[in-house]
Structure formats: structure tokens, C-alpha cells
Design an enzyme around this catalytic site. Structure first.
Site, short mmCIF file in Angstrom:
data_model
loop_
_atom_site.label_atom_id
_atom_site.label_comp_id
_atom_site.label_asym_id
_atom_site.label_seq_id
_atom_site.Cartn_x
_atom_site.Cartn_y
_atom_site.Cartn_z
N GLU A 96 1.50 -1.41 -0.06
CA GLU A 96 -0.26 0.01 -0.14
C GLU A 96 0.40 1.13 -0.20
O GLU A 96 1.61 1.04 0.39
CB GLU A 96 -1.23 -0.24 1.46
CG GLU A 96 -1.82 1.60 0.85
CD GLU A 96 -2.65 1.26 1.95
OE1 GLU A 96 -3.04 0.31 3.41
OE2 GLU A 96 -3.29 2.21 2.66
N GLY B 172 3.38 2.18 11.10
CA GLY B 172 3.16 1.56 12.13
C GLY B 172 2.54 0.11 11.69
O GLY B 172 3.88 -0.28 12.55
N ALA B 173 2.55 0.24 11.09
CA ALA B 173 1.81 -1.17 10.63
C ALA B 173 0.84 -1.49 9.25
O ALA B 173 0.59 -0.20 9.07
CB ALA B 173 0.70 -2.14 11.41
N MET B 174 0.59 -2.93 8.92
CA MET B 174 -0.03 -3.05 7.34
C MET B 174 -0.35 -4.40 7.44
O MET B 174 -0.33 -5.13 7.80
CB MET B 174 0.68 -2.87 6.24
CG MET B 174 0.40 -3.70 5.00
SD MET B 174 -0.47 -1.82 4.58
CE MET B 174 -1.93 -2.67 3.45
N GLU B 175 -2.01 -3.70 7.72
CA GLU B 175 -3.06 -4.76 7.05
C GLU B 175 -3.31 -5.52 6.08
O GLU B 175 -4.47 -6.32 5.91
CB GLU B 175 -4.64 -3.59 7.32
CG GLU B 175 -5.32 -3.59 5.78
CD GLU B 175 -4.37 -1.99 5.82
OE1 GLU B 175 -3.38 -1.29 6.43
OE2 GLU B 175 -5.23 -1.26 5.33
N ASN B 176 -1.79 -6.29 5.55
CA ASN B 176 -2.46 -7.22 4.88
C ASN B 176 -3.56 -8.48 4.80
O ASN B 176 -3.23 -8.49 6.06
CB ASN B 176 -1.19 -7.78 3.85
CG ASN B 176 0.13 -6.84 4.45
OD1 ASN B 176 -0.04 -5.73 3.54
ND2 ASN B 176 1.25 -6.87 5.25
N HIS C 295 -5.97 -1.69 15.66
CA HIS C 295 -6.63 -0.58 14.45
C HIS C 295 -6.65 -1.85 12.80
O HIS C 295 -7.78 -2.14 11.93
CB HIS C 295 -5.74 0.27 14.50
CG HIS C 295 -5.52 1.21 12.58
ND1 HIS C 295 -6.33 2.27 13.02
CD2 HIS C 295 -4.76 0.85 11.39
CE1 HIS C 295 -6.81 2.39 11.64
NE2 HIS C 295 -5.70 2.30 11.10
N GLU C 296 -5.26 -2.81 12.57
CA GLU C 296 -5.32 -3.53 11.88
C GLU C 296 -6.03 -4.17 11.70
O GLU C 296 -6.81 -4.92 10.33
CB GLU C 296 -3.44 -3.94 12.17
CG GLU C 296 -2.39 -3.05 11.73
CD GLU C 296 -2.34 -2.07 10.70
OE1 GLU C 296 -3.27 -2.23 9.71
OE2 GLU C 296 -2.49 -0.43 11.24
N1 B3K Z 1 -3.05 0.67 5.53
C1 B3K Z 1 -1.49 1.34 5.89
C2 B3K Z 1 -0.62 2.32 5.88
C3 B3K Z 1 0.35 2.20 4.67
C4 B3K Z 1 1.02 3.48 4.37
C5 B3K Z 1 1.43 3.03 2.95
N2 B3K Z 1 2.02 4.60 2.47
C6 B3K Z 1 -1.38 0.88 8.00
C7 B3K Z 1 -3.28 1.78 8.53
O1 B3K Z 1 -3.80 2.57 8.74
O2 B3K Z 1 -3.09 0.41 9.00
ZN ZN Z 2 -5.05 1.84 8.47
#
Ligand code: B3K
Ligand code: ZN
Length: 871
Positions: free
Chosen positions: A120, A260-264, A296-297
């Protein structure tokens, strides 16, 4: 490199093709990773197939099994364009990438010893050619192969289908994710980790295997995150009726991560900062943040993954809503008031600042050059405030009705903010036509309230005015729907209900609700026996700046008696702000009146939550005060005001702080909310005590700084020693660094404490620390700890000789090629150059102009600098 062009929300076009299935075969290698991608495509609209791709080496391209002759396609630095295609076909692409040289941390890269991905917003195009846009949803199957010894774990989204050995000491794993998803949710991880496993039984009876992967030796530091994950899963079922939908949920903690983190889907990748936490190394606030980011994730699984964004202009659809949800999660599990105050401070210190900057944008932007520049406090935090206003207007039940309809209508789709609002509207039969302006209008609205009381008629009249200042590209502003929660008090501090026909309703929060819709309006209450004191905008019911007719005496009454805790805190803040502004305007030291000191003393000893008291005794920062001075900002007067206010509060309340401090136990082993609250208040007391009597408290602070076993206490003492430059400071810094030199996340606290110091040697200190062996420009956490903190330390960053500017300019220059996303985050304080005196303006402008001349200027910086310099 060609210059990146702006995209406009209004230019949205559905894609020419859909991709139904993707089979990836990724053969991992440090320098030359080979990616074979097999796609099934179907024509949906007219036009050529334009696949996105950046920094890829294309080695082969086949359509329906046949090699495509070169004249049938074009490759540019950003696209692969194919002409004359059948309506339904298989495409096979082979590309090669070099993960080791990827320092931008976007696409596939190495974090320490592990391979990981960040896709993302537009990172998937750095892995293979693809329709890299969120409205193309496909079912992914991913085979990963790598060296078995170096990378024993091979992970991707969904469920593990098969795994096995390969020749040459290699092995493979194949993953299948049954949920169609956009490419930004794709993830891959390969590495050698310690693994924490647990299980969660969903309300629908699914047994979910939960796994957290961390660097070797860190297993015990993942336990808190695991517990937080289970709390998140349960909370989402109970409050939102949303349950998890796969048999596995994996979290991997990596040290090199831009955010912070990523919700893959099924495979979250986290900055290790938001996973690793134990009493020894994490502060109480770190624990709170770990829980909130884990939540959040996880919450994104529904608000983001199952229902995703049609295009990136709609980012707030998932982010505003998910921030609202994580705020509610934290508030339901901890202190609602404390979390609300925390959110309000973020809006006031950072979002208002963005709204007043050349990068001001609505929560749903209309124009974007580099999408990574729009992961902002406006899209996220103001976005959450907009959702919160809907919640205030519709009530919890109505809001949940809207959520159910949103899910029924759009599960599995890529949709827009408009779809969300329409669902809320339809489920409640509530007209949100005017409310929609919050999505399109940038800037912070200002609300003014005037009060007239006619004793004879026993009539109270209130006049309201709202105005949103112009922002770049948006000269004309329209009145917004502004819900104002309020409570009226009599002179003894008892809450009274005011009655006016239909315009005022009793709200479920206990406050009353009046909603502004016009530029000016007025409200009359009859049978009001005495002039009441009204707390407006309770719970910060709208993201606006407010001017009320409250006097300092009224504020003292609210501080002592208001039923809502947030209102008490707000009253204290207003008392401080009035004193600070008066000091700045007269360029003198700040002072409070006797009755104000008395009110504060009472608050300190009142039977209130200790955490709330700690916040009441957190004075507005120089940055918050700076928000009120948009031209020729009087930095010296601001410095005098904030330092003198802290000193006078410290001196006047010194006995009270000492008494309170003595009573509070630090309870180093207790992680309960109550113990955390006590530590927070203890820290505030010690802060003021050491300010009033530095010699006397230096030893106490030094002792606490060396106390091992509780990072809240250690870091608290470190901060006080540095902030007040206590006699013990150098010794405390040395001992801390020696103890924690091998724990980077703790060293970040050491860097941050020095970058945040208001002391006038800070610029020099930060310059030296860049050379510190534990500092690295390649690791975003280190950069944020030392340099983002320094750049937000306005009084030192804007040091008169411009040394702060030069320092930041040189860092941004290096990061421009190394990691443009991080560079772009650091440029924020330069954006506000017009708010300062001519000398500083010239120096800052010069920095911007020099940055603009950089060869290969990244689009991230290009967009912001162009906006900053625009006339
Ligand atoms: N969705 C990700 C954000 C990624 C940003 C990339 N530049 C984190 C979050 O909001 O949960
Ligand atoms: Zn988010």
C-alpha cells in the site's frame, strides 16, 4: 525520470480489464528475485491494457502461452502497455527485482535478515506488472521458494496449501487466499523467526490459529500483542458484530518499516515498535499504542479489506472509519476520557496545523501527485472525527444500523465515501446532504458563540457564527453541519437542563445537542432563572476551533464541577491558554491568579482518575500555542510564556505536588489501568518538583532513571533529567545508553529525549547524535526518534541562526534518494515557512529552493515543495 503528474478524483475511470486470478511464483534471491505472474484477464471496458510497473526488469511476456512479439507491447519507466488483446486470456509475465538495493521500503525489500513486502498504496507495481489499483480484486495463489536455512518461514496471505523441499537446500510454500483482494493487500515474508502461537474461537465457531513472528530471542516481548489481538477479535464481534473470516491470522514484526503497520489480508506486517512490549523495555504508553495498532490493523479486515476503496482518493473510507473503530476499542477497554483527550490533542497539535498549511486537503482529497503524501492526520484523524460526528448525530444504535446496511450492500466490493454516507443515510432515514460537505471541504471551521441573558425576561439568547477560512485551491467555503454537545451549570456547579423547542435534544452521552447548519443562527431559552455557565463542544463534538464567552471564573467552576471528565480537562487547558496568550501578547512571563492556583490545587487533590489529573497537569505545548499565531510568529515570547507558566505552576503548587508524589506508589510490576494512571500522575508531579527544586530532586531522578525493570519509570526520569538539565543529566544519559545500547527501540527513547529538549544546545546535540554508532538514516524508527522529534521541537528547530533548518535540509537531501517517504514526512515544518518573521522566512525558503533543485527529486518531495512555494 519523468515528472509525476497530478491525478484528479473527478477523472476516475473503471479499468479496461478485470483480473480474476493471480498465480505468483516468487523465487527469492537477495539480488535477483524472479517473479513469475500468471493472470487471468477479462475485458470490461474499451482501451488498451496498461499495467503499472516500476524498477522491474521484464524477461518474458506470454499471452495464452505464446511469446508476445515486441511490436505488440511498449515498456516505459512506469507502464507495460499491450495492444490488440482478446476479451478473455491468460497472461504470463516474468520479471526480476533486486530487494537488497530497495531502501525505500516499498515493494519487496530486506528488513534485517528477512524478506518482506509493503504494497500500500502503490508498491505492488515494484514486484510485478499489474493493474495496481484498489478496484481490481483478484484471488491470489502464491508460491514462494527460498534457501531453507536462512528463511525457514515462508509466508503469504490466506491458507497454506502445500510446502516441501527443493534442490540445492531450498524449499517452497504455496499459499491460497480465497478472498478476492486488491494488490495493495498482498504480502510476503520469508525469514528466520521465533513464533508465538495461540487460538481464537470466533462467535461463528471458526477456530483461528493466531501466530506472531518476531526476531529470535524476542518471544516473551510478543505476549502482550497476542493478548491484545484476542481482545480486538472479541471486541469487534461484540460491538460491531464482525467476526474473522480465515483460519489463520499472522503478524510479523520487522525492524525496517516506514509506518506503524499494514493490514495485509491474513498476514499483517508490523513495525516491531508496535509488537514488542514488556515492562523492561516498553512504557505504559507503548503498551497502549501496541494495543491500539494491533486493534486498528485487525479492524481493517472488515473496514478496508472486505470492503475496500474504489480509488485512493477514498482512503478515508477505510482509514477514518478504522481509526474511529480503534479509538472506540481503546475507550471501551480503558479510560474513555483519557483516550478522547489524546485524540483531541492530536487534532489540535497536528491536524489544525495541516489545515492551515499549503498541503491542506479535505478528508477526501481531489488532487494527488504522490499518494504516500496523503496518509495524513487529515485523512486519518479528521476522517475519524467526521465518522464520530455521524455517530453523535445518529446515536450508537443508528450508527450500527448504518454499518449493517453498509456491509450488506458492499461486502466484497471496492467503494467510495459516498457509498458509506448513503448507507448511513438510508438505514436511518436521516438526510446527510449537507453533512457531505465535511468530505469535500478543507480547513478548520471556526465557531463563535455569544451569550446574552435578560434577567427580567428570564431569557437566555445564544448567537452562533461559523466560518471556514479559505485554503489553497478552495476560496469559497460553505456552512457545515456542526454538532455541538453542551451542558449548562448553575453558579454552584450543578448541571441544569435548558429547554428550547425542537432545536435542542438530549443526547445519549448525557449532554444536550444543538446542531449548527447555517453561517449564523441563534437559540433562545426561556424560564432560565439565572445566567448559566455553558460548556460547549463537550467531548470535542466537532473538529473546530471554538471561541466562547466563558470567563476564567467560569472555567474554574467547570474545572471543579463539570460532570464530563473531558470538560474538566478542557477547562484547565483554557485557563492555561488564556494565561499563555496574555503573556505572549505582552511579552512577559505568564501568571495565574490566586483563585486559579486554588482551582488547580483542588483538582490535584480531587477524587478524580489519576490519569485525568496527569492530563490536567500537562500544559499546552509551544506548538499548540504557535497555532494561534499565523503571521510573524513571536517565538521568543512563546518560549518565555511556556517556560514561565511551567515554572510558576511548579513553584506555586510545589507542596501539593510533593504531597501527591509521596502518596503515589510507582507499582513497577503492575500493568493495570489504575497503576498506569498512578505512574502518569507521579511523573507529572516529579516533573514539576524537579523544575521547582532541581538540586534537591536530581538524585531522586537519577535513581529512578537507573531503576531497571520498568521502562515507564526509567524513561520518565530520563526525560525530566534532560528537559530540566538536572545536575545528573550526563550521568543519566550515559548509564541509560550503556544499559540499552543493544535494544534499538529503547535507544530510540534516548535519541528522542535529547531531540525534544527545549535546551539551547539541542541543535548541536542532535547534529552530534547523527554520527552515533546506533543511529542510522536507513532505519525509519531511528530517523523519526531523532529527527522527526527535533523537527517538531519548534523552539529549537527555528533557532535564530538557521542551524536547525540546515540540519534538517541535509537530512532530507540524503533521504530523497534513500527513502523518499520518510524524507517527505520530515519536510512538514518547512511547509509553514510563511508564518515566521522575514529573516526566518528567507532562510526556510532558501532551503526549500535548494531542495527543489536536487537531481532526481522524489515526487513525494516535489509535490510538497511545489505547494509550499506556490504564490
Ligand atoms: N494502511 C496502512 C498504511 C500504509 C501506508 C503506505 N504508505 C496502515 C494503516 O493505516 O493501517
Ligand atoms: Zn489504517
Amino acid at each position: 525520470m519523468s515528472k509525476k503528474l497530478a491525478k484528479f478524483r473527478s477523472d476516475y475511470r473503471a479499468p479496461a480489464f478485470s483480473i480474476t486470478t493471480v498465480h505468483l511464483d516468487i523465487d527469492l534471491d537477495e539480488r535477483a528475485t524472479q517473479v513469475r505472474s500468471q493472470l487471468h484477464l477479462e475485458r470490461k471496458n474499451s482501451g488498451p491494457l496498461e499495467l503499472d510497473g516500476e524498477q522491474l526488469k521484464l524477461t518474458s511476456i506470454k499471452i495464452d502461452g505464446k511469446v508476445l512479439p515486441p511490436q505488440n507491447y511498449e515498456v516505459t519507466d512506469k507502464q507495460l502497455i499491450v495492444h490488440e488483446l482478446p476479451d478473455s486470456f491468460e497472461m504470463e509475465l516474468v520479471t526480476e527485482i533486486d530487494p537488497s538495493s530497495n531502501s525505500a521500503l516499498e515493494g519487496l525489500y530486506k528488513s534485517g535478515g528477512a524478506f518482506c513486502t509493503q504494497c500500500e498504496a502503490e508498491g505492488f507495481r515494484r514486484i510485478t506488472y499489474y493493474l495496481d489499483r484498489p478496484d481490481v480484486l483478484a484471488v491470489f495463489t502464491t508460491k514462494i521458494s527460498a534457501d531453507r536455512e536462512l528463511y525457514p518461514y515462508l509466508l503469504s496471505n490466506g491458507n497454506l496449501e502445500s510446502s516441501g523441499e527443493l534442490d540445492g537446500g531450498r524449499h517452497y510454500a504455496t499459499w491460497h487466499d480465497p478472498h478476492p483482494k486488491p494488490a495493495y493487500l498482498f504480502a510476503l515474508v520469508a525469514g528466520n523467526f521465533d513464533r508465538l502461537e495461540d487460538h481464537y474461537q470466533t462467535s461463528e465457531g471458526r477456530d483461528v490459529r493466531l501466530e506472531i513472528f518476531v526476531d529470535k530471542g524476542n518471544l516473551s516481548r510478543a505476549e502482550y500483542a497476542m493478548a491484545a489481538l484476542k481482545r480486538s477479535m472479541q471486541w469487534d464481534e461484540e460491538r460491531f458484530d464482525l467476526a474473522y473470516d480465515l483460519d489463520r491470522y499472522m503478524i510479523v514484526a520487522v525492524d525496517f518499516f516506514n509506518m506503524g503497520a499494514m493490514e495485509n489480508k491474513g498476514l499483517n506486517i508490523f513495525n516491531s515498535k508496535y509488537v514488542l512490549a514488556d515492562q523492561m523495555t516498553a512504557t505504559d504508553w507503548d503498551f497502549v499504542h501496541v494495543e491500539s495498532v494491533i486493534g486498528h490493523e485487525y479492524f481493517h479486515n472488515w473496514t478496508g479489506n472486505r470492503i475496500t476503496c474504489r480509488d485512493w482518493f477514498q482512503l478515508s473510507l477505510k482509514e477514518g472509519l478504522t481509526v474511529f473503530r480503534d479509538q472506540e476499542f481503546s475507550s471501551d477497554l480503558g479510560s474513555r476520557a483519557v483516550h478522547r483527550i489524546d485524540a483531541v490533542r492530536v487534532i489540535r497539535s497536528f491536524q489544525f496545523n495541516e489545515d492551515a498549511s499549503p498541503m491542506a486537503h479535505p478528508i477526501r482529497p481531489d488532487k494527488v501527485v504522490e499518494m504516500n503524501n496523503f496518509y495524513t492526520v487529515t485523512v486519518y484523524n479528521k476522517g475519524a472525527e467526521v465518522i464520530r460526528m455521524l455517530h453523535t448525530l445518529l446515536g450508537e444504535q443508528g450508527f450500527q444500523r448504518g454499518m449493517r446496511l453498509y456491509r450488506e450492500r458492499h461486502d466484497g466490493q471496492a467503494v467510495t465515501c459516498e457509498d458509506f454516507v448513503a448507507a448511513m443515510e438510508a438505514a436511518n432515514d436521516f438526510d446527510l446532504t449537507q453533512f457531505r460537505r465535511w468530505y469535500s471541504q478543507a480547513g478548520t471551521p471556526e465557531v463563535r458563540i455569544a451569550q446574552h441573558y435578560d434577567a427580567q425576561q428570564q431569557q437566555l439568547t445564544l448567537n452562533f457564527q461559523q466560518l471556514t477560512p479559505a485554503t489553497p485551491g478552495q476560496e469559497e467555503k460553505f456552512p457545515l453541519v456542526i454538532p455541538l454537545l453542551f451542558s449548562a451549570y448553575d453558579e454552584k456547579g450543578s448541571r441544569i437542563q435548558l429547554t428550547a423547542k425542537d432545536e435542542v435534544v438530549k443526547h445519549e452521552s448525557g449532554s444536550q445537542l444543538y446542531t449548527l447548519t447555517e453561517t449564523t443562527s441563534s437559540l433562545t431559552f426561556s424560564n432560565v432563572e439565572q445566567e448559566p455557565i455553558i460548556a460547549w463542544l463537550e467531548n470535542f463534538s466537532a473538529p473546530v476551533k471554538l471561541q466562547t464567552p466563558l470567563t476564567t471564573v467560569d472555567l474554574e467552576l467547570l474545572l471543579g464541577h463539570a460532570e464530563q471528565e473531558v470538560t474538566r480537562w478542557e477547562a484547565a487547558q483554557q485557563v492555561y491558554l488564556k494565561a499563555l496568550q496574555e503573556a505572549v501578547d505582552t511579552n512577559q512571563a505568564a501568571q495565574l491568579s490566586e483563585s486559579q492556583y486554588t482551582a488547580l490545587k483542588k483538582a490535584l487533590h480531587a477524587p478524580l482518575d489519576d490519569a485525568l489529573k496527569a492530563l490536567i497537569f500537562t500544559l499546552p505545548s509551544a506548538e499548540e500555542l504557535l497555532e494561534y499565531y499565523t503571521e510573524d510568529a513571536p517565538l521568543d515570547a512563546i518560549e518565555l510564556a511556556v517556560t514561565s507558566l511551567a515554572k510558576t505552576v511548579a513553584d506555586e503548587l510545589s507542596d501539593d505536588f510533593a504531597e501527591c508524589f509521596a502518596k503515589l506508589d510507582s507499582q513497577p510490576d503492575d500493568l493495570s489501568g489504575k497503576a498506569m494512571a498512578a505512574r502518569a500522575l507521579r511523573q507529572r508531579c516529579l516533573y514539576f518538583l524537579a523544575l521547582a527544586q532541581p538540586q534537591q530532586y536530581s538524585d531522586e531522578v537519577a535513581e529512578q532513571a537507573c531503576q531497571q525493570g520498568n521502562m515507564t519509570l526509567q524513561q520518565g526520569a530520563l526525560e525530566i533529567a534532560v528537559q530540566h538539565q538536572l545536575p545528573c543529566v550526563e550521568q543519566v544519559l550515559a548509564t541509560f545508553a550503556e544499559q540499552w545500547q543493544d535494544t534499538p527501540l529503547v535507544m530510540d527513547k534516548w535519541f528522542a529525549a535529547q531531540a525534544n529538549a527545549l535546551h539551547d544546545t539541542t541543535v548541536e546535540r542532535v547534529t552530534q547524535l547523527i554520527e552515533h554508532p546506533k543511529f542510522s538514516l536507513r532505519n525509519p524508527n531511528r530517523v523519526y526518534a531523532l529527527l522527526a522529534n527535533f523537527s517538531r521541537n519548534s523552539l529549537r528547530f527555528h533557532q535564530q541562526d538557521g542551524a536547525g533548518y540546515k540540519l534538517l535540509q541535509s537530512i532530507i537531501t540524503q533521504l530523497n534518494t534513500l527513502n523518499p517517504q520518510v524524507a517527505s514526512r520530515l519536510i512538514t515544518p518547512f511547509m509553514q515557512w510563511r508564518r515566521f518573521d522575514t529573516r526566518r522566512q528567507q532562510m526556510m525558503k532558501e532551503c526549500l529552493l535548494q531542495l527543489q533543485q536536487l537531481p532526481d527529486l522524489a515526487p513525494d518531495l516535489d509535490e510538497k515543495i511545489a505547494n509550499a512555494l506556490q504564490q
